[in-house]
Design an enzyme around this catalytic site. Structure first.
Site, mmCIF file in Angstrom:
data_model
loop_
_atom_site.group_PDB
_atom_site.id
_atom_site.type_symbol
_atom_site.label_atom_id
_atom_site.label_comp_id
_atom_site.label_asym_id
_atom_site.label_seq_id
_atom_site.Cartn_x
_atom_site.Cartn_y
_atom_site.Cartn_z
ATOM 1 N N SER A 123 -1.421 0.317 15.167
ATOM 2 C CA SER A 123 -1.523 -1.566 16.433
ATOM 3 C C SER A 123 -1.210 -2.353 15.397
ATOM 4 C CB SER A 123 -2.521 -1.035 17.000
ATOM 5 O OG SER A 123 -3.238 -2.232 17.451
ATOM 6 N N GLU A 125 -3.585 -4.721 16.238
ATOM 7 C CA GLU A 125 -4.369 -5.134 15.686
ATOM 8 C C GLU A 125 -5.167 -5.465 15.091
ATOM 9 O OE1 GLU A 125 -8.071 -6.107 17.944
ATOM 10 O OE2 GLU A 125 -5.711 -7.043 19.404
ATOM 11 N N TYR A 149 -11.557 -0.340 15.849
ATOM 12 C CA TYR A 149 -10.455 -0.139 16.532
ATOM 13 C C TYR A 149 -9.595 -0.401 15.127
ATOM 14 C CZ TYR A 149 -6.217 0.692 18.637
ATOM 15 O OH TYR A 149 -5.358 0.884 19.415
HETATM 16 P P1 NDP Z 1 -4.863 4.776 26.240
HETATM 17 O O1 NDP Z 1 -6.009 4.329 26.592
HETATM 18 O O2 NDP Z 1 -4.611 4.846 28.031
HETATM 19 O O3 NDP Z 1 -4.666 6.329 26.264
HETATM 20 C C1 NDP Z 1 -5.109 6.970 24.478
HETATM 21 C C2 NDP Z 1 -4.467 8.938 25.153
HETATM 22 O O4 NDP Z 1 -6.025 9.563 24.395
HETATM 23 C C3 NDP Z 1 -5.629 9.678 26.715
HETATM 24 O O5 NDP Z 1 -4.465 10.040 27.132
HETATM 25 C C4 NDP Z 1 -6.849 10.749 26.502
HETATM 26 O O6 NDP Z 1 -6.899 11.372 26.822
HETATM 27 C C5 NDP Z 1 -6.626 10.803 24.281
HETATM 28 N N1 NDP Z 1 -7.617 10.741 24.334
HETATM 29 C C6 NDP Z 1 -8.699 9.921 23.755
HETATM 30 N N2 NDP Z 1 -9.465 10.592 23.294
HETATM 31 C C7 NDP Z 1 -9.034 12.267 22.673
HETATM 32 C C8 NDP Z 1 -9.226 12.481 21.580
HETATM 33 N N3 NDP Z 1 -9.962 12.630 20.972
HETATM 34 N N4 NDP Z 1 -8.418 14.083 22.035
HETATM 35 C C9 NDP Z 1 -8.068 13.940 22.668
HETATM 36 N N5 NDP Z 1 -7.373 13.490 23.121
HETATM 37 C C10 NDP Z 1 -7.981 12.190 23.655
HETATM 38 O O7 NDP Z 1 -3.439 4.567 25.317
HETATM 39 P P2 NDP Z 1 -2.247 4.480 25.452
HETATM 40 O O8 NDP Z 1 -1.599 4.842 26.027
HETATM 41 O O9 NDP Z 1 -2.787 2.524 25.954
HETATM 42 O O10 NDP Z 1 -1.824 4.145 23.809
HETATM 43 C C11 NDP Z 1 -1.338 5.152 23.193
HETATM 44 C C12 NDP Z 1 -1.498 4.501 21.651
HETATM 45 O O11 NDP Z 1 -1.094 3.770 21.232
HETATM 46 C C13 NDP Z 1 -2.990 4.587 21.449
HETATM 47 O O12 NDP Z 1 -3.134 5.436 19.935
HETATM 48 C C14 NDP Z 1 -3.095 3.358 21.458
HETATM 49 O O13 NDP Z 1 -4.343 2.663 20.306
HETATM 50 C C15 NDP Z 1 -2.100 2.832 20.988
HETATM 51 N N6 NDP Z 1 -1.783 2.221 21.105
HETATM 52 C C16 NDP Z 1 -1.575 0.754 22.060
HETATM 53 C C17 NDP Z 1 -1.092 -0.171 22.414
HETATM 54 C C18 NDP Z 1 -1.142 -1.260 23.329
HETATM 55 O O14 NDP Z 1 -1.102 -1.708 24.298
HETATM 56 N N7 NDP Z 1 -0.891 0.138 24.673
HETATM 57 C C19 NDP Z 1 -0.242 -0.929 21.240
HETATM 58 C C20 NDP Z 1 -0.812 -0.663 20.284
HETATM 59 C C21 NDP Z 1 -0.807 0.684 19.415
HETATM 60 P P3 NDP Z 1 -8.451 11.230 28.335
HETATM 61 O O15 NDP Z 1 -7.049 10.676 29.209
HETATM 62 O O16 NDP Z 1 -8.995 12.593 28.253
HETATM 63 O O17 NDP Z 1 -9.480 9.964 28.049
HETATM 64 P P1 GDR Z 2 -6.225 -5.454 22.787
HETATM 65 O O1 GDR Z 2 -6.387 -5.298 25.040
HETATM 66 O O2 GDR Z 2 -8.066 -5.958 22.529
HETATM 67 O O3 GDR Z 2 -5.259 -6.451 22.412
HETATM 68 O O4 GDR Z 2 -6.248 -4.139 22.659
HETATM 69 P P2 GDR Z 2 -6.620 -5.528 25.673
HETATM 70 O O5 GDR Z 2 -6.157 -6.260 27.155
HETATM 71 O O6 GDR Z 2 -8.404 -5.273 26.524
HETATM 72 O O7 GDR Z 2 -7.644 -7.568 24.977
HETATM 73 C C1 GDR Z 2 -6.506 -8.841 24.729
HETATM 74 C C2 GDR Z 2 -6.742 -10.129 25.125
HETATM 75 O O8 GDR Z 2 -8.034 -10.072 26.488
HETATM 76 C C3 GDR Z 2 -9.315 -10.937 26.219
HETATM 77 N N1 GDR Z 2 -9.856 -11.068 27.456
HETATM 78 C C4 GDR Z 2 -10.130 -9.593 28.069
HETATM 79 N N2 GDR Z 2 -9.710 -8.688 27.889
HETATM 80 C C5 GDR Z 2 -10.624 -7.353 28.714
HETATM 81 N N3 GDR Z 2 -10.023 -6.104 28.414
HETATM 82 N N4 GDR Z 2 -11.296 -7.798 29.302
HETATM 83 C C6 GDR Z 2 -11.607 -9.158 29.895
HETATM 84 O O9 GDR Z 2 -12.695 -9.052 30.722
HETATM 85 C C7 GDR Z 2 -11.142 -10.303 28.910
HETATM 86 N N5 GDR Z 2 -11.053 -11.687 28.995
HETATM 87 C C8 GDR Z 2 -10.493 -11.927 27.963
HETATM 88 C C9 GDR Z 2 -10.062 -10.361 25.700
HETATM 89 O O10 GDR Z 2 -10.838 -10.708 24.212
HETATM 90 C C10 GDR Z 2 -8.091 -10.345 24.561
HETATM 91 O O11 GDR Z 2 -8.370 -11.615 23.562
HETATM 92 C C11 GDR Z 2 -4.555 -3.895 22.732
HETATM 93 C C12 GDR Z 2 -5.466 -2.309 23.085
HETATM 94 O O12 GDR Z 2 -3.931 -1.409 24.202
HETATM 95 C C13 GDR Z 2 -4.985 -1.651 21.844
HETATM 96 O O13 GDR Z 2 -5.813 -0.585 21.530
HETATM 97 C C14 GDR Z 2 -3.925 -1.782 20.603
HETATM 98 O O14 GDR Z 2 -3.755 -1.705 19.590
HETATM 99 C C15 GDR Z 2 -3.932 -3.453 21.102
HETATM 100 O O15 GDR Z 2 -3.832 -4.110 22.184
HETATM 101 C C16 GDR Z 2 -2.521 -3.961 20.473
#
Ligand code: NDP
Ligand code: GDR
Length: 320
Positions: A123, A125, A149
């Protein structure tokens, strides 16, 4: 026939990746954890074409058994505790699932099926606040994780590089910047805003409460990013790649553009709550995906305003 094992199949990225793999004729083994109520709303339309199997990132044996049984060609490790604020309230769970979970999977691969190619979901992050001035972040930029995280992801990221070098495995990390879609979880800011805009427009609520409006993120479309994951696993040699659009926007930009979709002024509808402010906020993330573009031929197809419009329209349809 190629077999792909996808952890986190029920998540946002898992759902897009499953669709793409199935459309290529790949056999998809979807890994999900046992819950008291199933969480399949994102993958309902593909359920009859996916082999669904239970395993948990906390449980080495369950992962080991699946790798041994299916001997997959490709493994996509998308499962994680992925919400940054929860990583502060549950840091140990986050370390276990997001940090150690991938190592359990790597151990299973190296012991029973080292030929599998493995994708690890790293990520942006992990960079924290290391971005200087008006630059952007690439594979050589400095990591400075600013949450439990990000620390957990960075541990897994370094372990992937170590397993690649020490054991000669084809394991890669995609350093993905924020990617969104109508299938995003409601707790993340883009979907929260899209949902709030639709509720205001339909008269279901007056306002939307947010935390900081100034942080900037490089937001892309999830379906574009899952294409990049596949390209990384099918490259001739294993390498890590940054995946990003190269354009950043503030949360305020997001809110303004989202309310403009329904011809409203965001300033009439957005409230602030201190309780939504973050510890160690990451102020700005912008990625430079030149390596992915030059070596994998990857480019994003959906731009920011197109993404926001798509998300608001999807919420209007859902709620309407
Ligand atoms: P989501 O939160 O939508 O999905 C996470 C998935 O992980 C769900 O299917 C969840 O299952 C499963 N999960 C959580 N804990 C466990 C566990 N203990 N064992 C098995 N499965 C588990 O994430 P995204 O699809 O958005 O992201 C996919 C991956 O990419 C993640 O690793 C995230 O950290 C990473 N990532 C995401 C980004 C983004 O912007 N979306 C950017 C960079 C990295 P359940 O449905 O049961 O909760
Ligand atoms: P992020 O995504 O933390 O970047 O992680 P999120 O959408 O939660 O926050 C983005 C930015 O928005 C600001 N923010 C708020 N965020 C949330 N969730 N709710 C609010 O009400 C709000 N108001 C302002 C946050 O402070 C932040 O700056 C996502 C996840 O998908 C991670 O798993 C992944 O690794 C990174 O993106 C890349």
């Amino acid at each position: 026939m190629t077999t792909a094992l996808v952890t986190g199949i029920s998540g946002q990225d898992g759902s897009y990746l499953a669709e793409q793999l199935l459309s290529q004729g790949v056999r998809v083994v979807g890994v999900h954890r046992r819950l008291s109520a199933e969480n399949f709303w994102r993958i309902e339309h593909v359920l009859d074409r996916v082999d669904l199997r239970y395993a948990d990132l906390h449980d080495l044996g369950s992962l080991y058994d699946l790798v041994e049984e299916y001997r997959p060609d490709e493994i996509y490790n998308l499962a994680a505790q992925s919400f940054v604020p929860t990583s502060w309230s549950q840091p140990i769970l986050t370390a276990e699932a997001t940090g150690l979970g991938p190592i359990r999977l790597l151990e299973a691969v190296r012991r029973v099926h080292p030929k599998a190619r493995v994708y690890q979901a790293s990520s942006s992050e992990m960079f924290g606040n290391s971005l200087d001035g008006d630059g952007s972040l690439n594979e050589r930029s400095r990591f400075a994780p600013a949450s439990p995280y990000a620390c957990a992801k960075l541990y897994a990221h370094h372990m992937v590089a170590n397993y690649r070098k020490a054991y000669g495995l084809f394991v890669v990390s995609g350093i993905l910047f924020n990617h969104e879609s109508p299938r995003r979880g409601l707790e993340f800011v883009t979907r929260k805003v899209a949902n709030g805009v639709a509720k205001v427009h339909l008269g279901l609520t007056e306002s939307l409460t947010l935390g900081a409006l100034s942080p900037r993120r490089d937001w892309g479309f999830a379906g574009d990013y899952t294409r990049a994951m596949q390209a990384m696993l099918r490259a001739s040699s294993p390498q890590d790649y940054v995946v990003a659009t190269g354009v950043d926007h503030s949360v305020e930009d997001l809110v303004r553009i989202a309310f403009a979709v329904v011809d409203r002024d965001w300033r009439d509808h957005v409230e602030h709550s201190e309780s939504l402010m973050r510890k160690n906020e990451v102020v700005r993330l912008r990625g430079d995906a030149s390596r992915a573009r030059d070596e994998l031929g990857w480019t994003p197809e959906v731009d920011f305003s197109g993404l926001v419009r798509r998300m608001v329209e999807a919420e209007l349809e859902r709620l309407g």
